[in-house]
Design a protein around this motif. Structure first.
Motif, short mmCIF file in Angstrom:
data_model
loop_
_atom_site.label_atom_id
_atom_site.label_comp_id
_atom_site.label_asym_id
_atom_site.label_seq_id
_atom_site.Cartn_x
_atom_site.Cartn_y
_atom_site.Cartn_z
N LEU A 159 63.02 22.70 -5.24
CA LEU A 159 63.81 23.07 -4.08
C LEU A 159 63.15 24.27 -3.40
O LEU A 159 63.02 25.35 -4.01
N VAL A 160 62.68 24.08 -2.17
CA VAL A 160 62.09 25.16 -1.38
C VAL A 160 63.14 25.65 -0.40
O VAL A 160 63.82 24.86 0.27
N ILE A 161 63.27 26.97 -0.31
CA ILE A 161 64.36 27.61 0.43
C ILE A 161 63.77 28.55 1.47
O ILE A 161 62.89 29.35 1.16
N THR A 162 64.25 28.46 2.70
CA THR A 162 63.80 29.36 3.76
C THR A 162 64.81 30.48 3.97
O THR A 162 66.01 30.32 3.74
N THR A 163 64.30 31.63 4.42
CA THR A 163 65.16 32.78 4.70
C THR A 163 64.75 33.41 6.03
O THR A 163 63.72 33.05 6.61
N ALA A 164 65.54 34.37 6.47
CA ALA A 164 65.29 35.04 7.76
C ALA A 164 65.36 36.54 7.58
O ALA A 164 65.89 37.06 6.59
N ALA A 165 64.84 37.23 8.58
CA ALA A 165 64.86 38.70 8.60
C ALA A 165 65.37 39.15 9.96
O ALA A 165 64.71 39.88 10.70
N GLU A 166 66.58 38.69 10.30
CA GLU A 166 67.18 39.01 11.57
C GLU A 166 68.03 40.27 11.47
O GLU A 166 68.76 40.47 10.48
N GLY A 167 67.98 41.12 12.48
CA GLY A 167 68.87 42.28 12.53
C GLY A 167 68.75 43.18 11.33
O GLY A 167 67.64 43.54 10.89
N LYS A 168 69.88 43.53 10.74
CA LYS A 168 69.90 44.46 9.61
C LYS A 168 69.23 43.88 8.37
O LYS A 168 68.84 44.62 7.46
N ALA A 169 69.06 42.55 8.30
CA ALA A 169 68.40 41.94 7.15
C ALA A 169 66.90 42.16 7.14
O ALA A 169 66.24 41.88 6.14
N ALA A 170 66.34 42.66 8.25
CA ALA A 170 64.89 42.85 8.35
C ALA A 170 64.35 43.77 7.27
O ALA A 170 63.20 43.65 6.86
N GLY A 171 65.16 44.68 6.77
CA GLY A 171 64.70 45.61 5.75
C GLY A 171 64.95 45.17 4.33
O GLY A 171 64.60 45.89 3.39
N GLU A 172 65.53 44.00 4.14
CA GLU A 172 65.82 43.53 2.80
C GLU A 172 64.54 43.03 2.10
O GLU A 172 63.70 42.39 2.73
N PRO A 173 64.39 43.30 0.81
CA PRO A 173 63.21 42.79 0.08
C PRO A 173 63.16 41.26 0.14
O PRO A 173 64.14 40.58 -0.16
N GLY A 174 62.02 40.74 0.56
CA GLY A 174 61.83 39.29 0.59
C GLY A 174 62.39 38.60 1.81
O GLY A 174 62.24 37.37 1.94
N ALA A 175 63.01 39.33 2.72
CA ALA A 175 63.60 38.68 3.89
C ALA A 175 62.53 38.00 4.73
O ALA A 175 61.48 38.58 5.00
N VAL A 191 69.09 33.70 -4.34
CA VAL A 191 67.81 33.74 -3.66
C VAL A 191 67.32 35.18 -3.51
O VAL A 191 66.16 35.49 -3.78
N GLY A 192 68.19 36.07 -3.07
CA GLY A 192 67.80 37.47 -2.88
C GLY A 192 68.19 37.95 -1.51
O GLY A 192 69.28 38.50 -1.33
N PRO A 193 67.32 37.76 -0.50
CA PRO A 193 67.68 38.19 0.86
C PRO A 193 68.93 37.45 1.34
O PRO A 193 69.14 36.29 1.00
N SER A 194 69.74 38.14 2.13
CA SER A 194 71.06 37.61 2.47
C SER A 194 71.03 36.42 3.41
O SER A 194 71.89 35.53 3.34
N GLN A 195 70.01 36.37 4.30
CA GLN A 195 70.01 35.33 5.34
C GLN A 195 69.24 34.10 4.86
O GLN A 195 68.10 33.86 5.24
N VAL A 196 69.89 33.30 4.03
CA VAL A 196 69.32 32.06 3.54
C VAL A 196 69.63 30.98 4.57
O VAL A 196 70.79 30.75 4.91
N SER A 197 68.58 30.31 5.08
CA SER A 197 68.76 29.47 6.26
C SER A 197 68.72 27.97 6.01
O SER A 197 69.39 27.21 6.71
N SER A 198 67.94 27.50 5.03
CA SER A 198 67.86 26.05 4.78
C SER A 198 67.15 25.79 3.47
O SER A 198 66.65 26.71 2.81
N CYS A 199 67.09 24.51 3.09
CA CYS A 199 66.43 24.14 1.83
C CYS A 199 66.04 22.67 1.88
O CYS A 199 66.62 21.88 2.64
N VAL A 200 65.06 22.30 1.06
CA VAL A 200 64.61 20.91 0.98
C VAL A 200 63.94 20.68 -0.37
O VAL A 200 63.36 21.61 -0.95
N PHE A 201 64.01 19.45 -0.88
CA PHE A 201 63.29 19.11 -2.10
C PHE A 201 61.86 18.72 -1.72
O PHE A 201 61.64 17.94 -0.79
#
Length: 301
Positions: A256-272, A238-248
Motif C-alpha cells: 500500500l503506497v500512501i500520498t501526503t501533502a504539506a499544505e498550510g500549517k502542515a508544511a512544517g511537519e516531519p515527512g509532509a 502514517v505520520g504527517p497529518s495531511q494523508v491524501s490517497s492510497c493505492v496497492f
C-alpha cells in the motif's frame, strides 16, 4: 482493531501529492503533485518497500489526477481540462468542463477509471463553496456527462471487485457513501452511507480484492480500512497529518503506497508531502486503463 505503521519513501516531498496509481504494464507507480503541476513515475523495490524516482512530466498546475490509457498514453486532469499525455510528454486537450462564470474558483480534483474504461472525475471549489462542484464521466470518445451535482469537494472513488458498487467521497460530509453502479451505462443509483469519520475528513481511497475499502483520512495522519460491511478493521499510522490517497502497488499488488501533502500549517511537519508504504496483508485490484481508442485528436492520430 489492527494498527500498522507506514514508512517514508525516498522520492522528494511535494506540496500536494495525490492520485497514486500502479501502472501494471510498465511496473511503475504514477502520482501527481497538484500544486507543482508534476506527474511523477517511480519504480518500487518490494524488498525495501522503497520507491526510486524515474521521470517527471510537468504541466501548468493544478494537475489533480493521472491514469494510464489503453493506448499507452496517460490521461491527466489539469484545471478544467482533460489532457492526453504522450510518451514524449506532449499534452493534447481532449475535453474541458464549462465552468459557470459565477466568480467561484473551481478545478478538477480526484479521478479514476471505472471497470468499463470510462473516467469518473470530480471537481471542487478552491474556497470550499458548498454545493458548487460535481462528478463527471468522460466516455471513450471524449464526451462529458454530469453524474452528480451539488457536491462540495469531490474526492476519492473506487469500485467493488464485481464493479456493482461505487464508493464515493464528498469530503465535507465526513463519510464514504456506497452507490449501486451500472457498469453497462456508467451511471449510479441508490446510495447509502458506508463509513463515517468523527475526526478528519475522508480523501482518496482504494478497494482491495476482498472488497475492503482503504481510505486516506486528511487531518489525522492515518489510513483506515473497512470490511465490505462498513466495519473499521485496520488503522495505518502514517505520520504527517495531511494523508491524501492510497493505492496497492507492486507486481503482486500487496504494497500500500500512501500520498501526503504539506499544505498550510502542515508544511512544517516531519515527512509532509512524502510518499509512504506498508504491507497490510491485503492484495489490491489491477487498475483499468482509460479506453481512449475512440478519441478524435486534434493532431489526427
Amino acid at each position: 482493531m489492527i494498527t500498522l505503521r507506514a514508512h517514508p519513501c525516498a522520492p522528494a516531498p511535494g506540496r500536494l501529492c495525490e492520485s497514486p496509481v500502479w501502472d501494471n504494464r510498465t511496473g511503475e507507480l504514477l502520482w501527481v503533485d497538484i500544486r507543482g503541476g508534476h506527474i511523477h513515475r517511480a519504480e518500487l523495490d518490494r524488498a525495501t518497500l522503497d520507491l526510486t524516482h524515474r521521470s517527471t512530466v510537468s504541466l501548468t498546475p493544478p494537475v489533480s489526477a493521472v491514469v494510464p490509457c489503453a493506448s499507452g498514453s496517460l490521461l491527466a486532469t489539469v484545471g478544467d481540462t482533460f489532457y492526453l499525455i504522450d510518451g514524449d510528454g506532449t499534452a493534447t486537450p481532449i475535453a474541458a468542463i464549462p465552468f459557470p462564470d459565477d466568480g467561484i474558483r473551481r478545478r478538477l480534483n480526484d479521478a479514476k477509471v471505472d471497470p468499463h474504461g470510462r473516467l469518473l472525475a470530480g471537481t471542487m471549489s478552491e474556497d470550499g463553496v458548498q454545493g458548487s462542484a460535481a462528478l463527471y464521466r468522460l466516455d471513450s470518445d471524449g464526451a462529458l456527462s454530469i453524474l452528480r451535482d451539488g457536491v462540495t469537494i469531490s474526492n476519492g472513488l473506487d469500485w467493488s471487485p464485481d464493479g456493482t458498487v461505487l464508493y464515493y467521497v464528498d469530503s465535507p460530509t465526513k463519510r464514504v457513501d456506497a452507490f449501486e453502479y451500472d457498469i453497462a451505462t456508467g451511471t449510479f443509483g441508490n446510495g447509502k452511507p458506508f463509513a463515517r469519520f468523527e475526526n478528519g475528513e475522508p480523501d482518496g481511497l482504494t478497494v482491495d480484492g476482498e472488497g475492503w475499502v482503504w481510505v486516506a483520512v486528511w487531518g489525522v495522519g492515518q489510513v483506515h480500512a473497512f470490511d465490505p460491511t462498513g466495519h473499521r478493521r485496520v488503522i495505518i499510522e502514517v505520520g504527517p497529518s495531511q494523508v491524501s490517497s492510497c493505492v496497492f502497488a507492486g507486481p503482486d499488488l500487496d504494497v500500500l503506497v500512501i500520498t501526503t501533502a504539506a499544505e498550510g500549517k502542515a508544511a512544517g511537519e516531519p515527512g509532509a508531502g512524502r510518499l509512504f508504504a506498508c504491507v497490510p496483508g491485503a492484495v489490491g485490484l489491477q487498475a483499468t486503463p482509460y479506453s481512449d481508442t475512440r478519441l478524435v485528436r486534434s493532431d489526427g492520430r
